[in-house]
Scaffold this active site. Structure first.
Site, PDB file in Angstrom:
ATOM      1  CB  SER A   8     -13.864  -4.185  -2.452  1.00 41.65           C
ATOM      2  OG  SER A   8     -14.472  -3.306  -3.382  1.00 41.65           O
ATOM      3  N   PRO A   9     -16.139  -3.965   0.518  1.00 38.95           N
ATOM      4  CG  PRO A   9     -16.516  -3.097   2.654  1.00 38.95           C
ATOM      5  CD  PRO A   9     -15.415  -3.390   1.662  1.00 38.95           C
ATOM      6  CG  LEU A  10     -19.394   0.197   0.958  1.00 36.35           C
ATOM      7  CD1 LEU A  10     -19.200   1.637   1.390  1.00 36.35           C
ATOM      8  CD2 LEU A  10     -20.839  -0.243   1.205  1.00 36.35           C
ATOM      9  CE1 TYR A  32      -3.235  -2.805   0.142  1.00 32.62           C
ATOM     10  CE2 TYR A  32      -3.721  -2.266   2.420  1.00 32.62           C
ATOM     11  CZ  TYR A  32      -3.964  -3.029   1.294  1.00 32.62           C
ATOM     12  OH  TYR A  32      -4.933  -4.000   1.333  1.00 32.62           O
ATOM     13  CG  LEU A  37     -22.852  -2.215  -3.249  1.00 28.52           C
ATOM     14  CD1 LEU A  37     -22.268  -3.400  -2.478  1.00 28.52           C
ATOM     15  CD2 LEU A  37     -24.274  -2.519  -3.704  1.00 28.52           C
ATOM     16  N   GLY A  96     -24.443   4.332  -3.266  1.00 31.41           N
ATOM     17  CA  GLY A  96     -25.526   5.103  -3.868  1.00 31.41           C
ATOM     18  C   GLY A  96     -25.086   6.390  -4.530  1.00 31.41           C
ATOM     19  N   GLY A 150     -16.230  -0.890  -4.304  1.00 27.32           N
ATOM     20  CA  GLY A 150     -15.502   0.266  -4.828  1.00 27.32           C
ATOM     21  C   GLY A 150     -16.342   1.525  -4.870  1.00 27.32           C
TER      22      GLY A 150
END
Length: 341
Positions: free
Chosen positions: A207-209, A53, A214, A216, A211
């Site tokens: 990456s639970p959303l 990273y 999710l 909105g 990227g």
């Protein structure tokens, strides 16, 4: 904040972890430290990073924060990873003993600590004998440099092989797997989740959303703009705008999440995170953030409880498209059995 054991270990971690891939890229040191402060104040105790990273800068930023927060350091469960290139030489990558020994020592130096609680292989290495890698990890545990180890981005067969080779050789077994997982990316449920459940490993979804999809923030057929990941780079990796925008499934899921969020007075991001946090084998969901507002909103997902009806709705609408064999309904029925039949 709620807490769970770290996979099949006795260590206890918060159900939401702070991912630090943004440190050194989308967040400077001042912001990185503020995000760490915000996370800890909310009850979080699990910080995840990797040597790759920002080419080690993320670890350095965490290390400087830990040095100025000795009390918090005692409570933080610290995780990092190694495997990807950290130089231009042929031995500056992979999971060989030669590379991992140097990679782990370099990570410890940047983090300013003599050990990390969880050390993870960032991906499978097809060149290095698995026995060599597992022996290194077992030695690192015995020497006190790491407390536990896990994997990231492994396939189901790779995970199962590693678990059983470790057991056969008398090595300490792994405790976690860090895969990509969200309402948009559920393909791991066919093989990887069952493998993790069989081995007793905890999942640490990244990456639970999806990227940012999710959350909105994007609109159908409207090219993203502004200070968002896709606004800055529409072709960004697996979450690229073009391919996902073309899929009807993408917008079916996003619309359903928004409807549930409106019903319960939450945000789309919170609903998406709350769904993921209760999935089988999930130990801790890794949150990435570039601002305090974004992190605070996502951490509030800990207060969101979805009803069985909402979980069923989201699960049904987000089911991945799969072929009849080997993961289709008829094929799955062939592998199931109840007592008496």
């Amino acid at each position: 904040m709620e807490y769970r054991t770290l996979g099949n270990s006795g260590a206890v971690v918060s159900t939401y972890a702070l991912g630090t891939m943004t440190f050194g890229a989308e967040a400077d040191q001042e912001m990185a430290h503020t995000l760490l402060d915000t996370y800890v104040e909310a009850g979080g105790n699990f910080v995840d990073t990797a040597d790759v990273y920002s080419s080690g800068v993320s670890e350095e930023m965490i290390g400087s924060w830990l040095a100025s927060h000795p009390t918090e350091r005692e409570q933080i469960v610290l995780a990092t990873k190694g495997r990807f290139p950290m130089g231009i030489g042929p031995n500056d990558r992979g999971t060989s003993r030669r590379h991992l020994n140097r990679a782990l020592d370099d990570s410890l130096r940047r983090l300013g600590t003599d050990h990390v609680d969880l050390y993870q292989l960032h991906a499978w290495d097809a060149l290095t004998p698995l026995e060599e890698t597992l022996r290194f990890l077992d030695d690192a545990i015995r020497s006190g440099k790491i407390g536990y180890y896990g994997f990231s981005n492994f396939l189901g067969w790779q995970l199962t092989k590693a678990v059983y080779v470790a057991r056969a050789l008398g090595f300490t077994p792994p405790v976690t797997l860090q895969p990509q997982y969200s309402l948009l990316v559920r393909e791991i449920e066919s093989e990887i989740v069952p493998a993790a459940l069989d081995a007793g490993l905890g999942l640490l979804p990244w990456s639970p959303l999806g990227g940012g999809w999710l959350s909105g923030k994007y609109r159908r057929d409207t090219d993203p703009t502004g200070a968002t990941r896709l606004g800055e780079d529409p072709a960004r990796g697996m979450e690229a705008w073009g391919p996902r925008n073309k899929q009807e499934r993408t917008w079916r899921i996003i619309d359903a999440v928004a409807e549930v969020a409106a019903e319960i007075g939450a945000t789309s991001a919170q609903v998406s995170l709350a769904w993921l946090e209760v999935q089988p084998a999930v130990t801790s969901v890794i949150l990435g953030a570039r601002s305090v507002k974004q992190l605070a909103e996502n951490l509030s997902a800990a207060d969101v409880q979805l009803s069985p009806e909402h979980l069923e709705l989201l699960g049904a609408l987000s089911s991945p498209v799969i072929s009849d064999y080997p993961y289709g309904e008829a094929a799955v029925a062939q592998r199931s059995r109840v007592v008496g039949f």
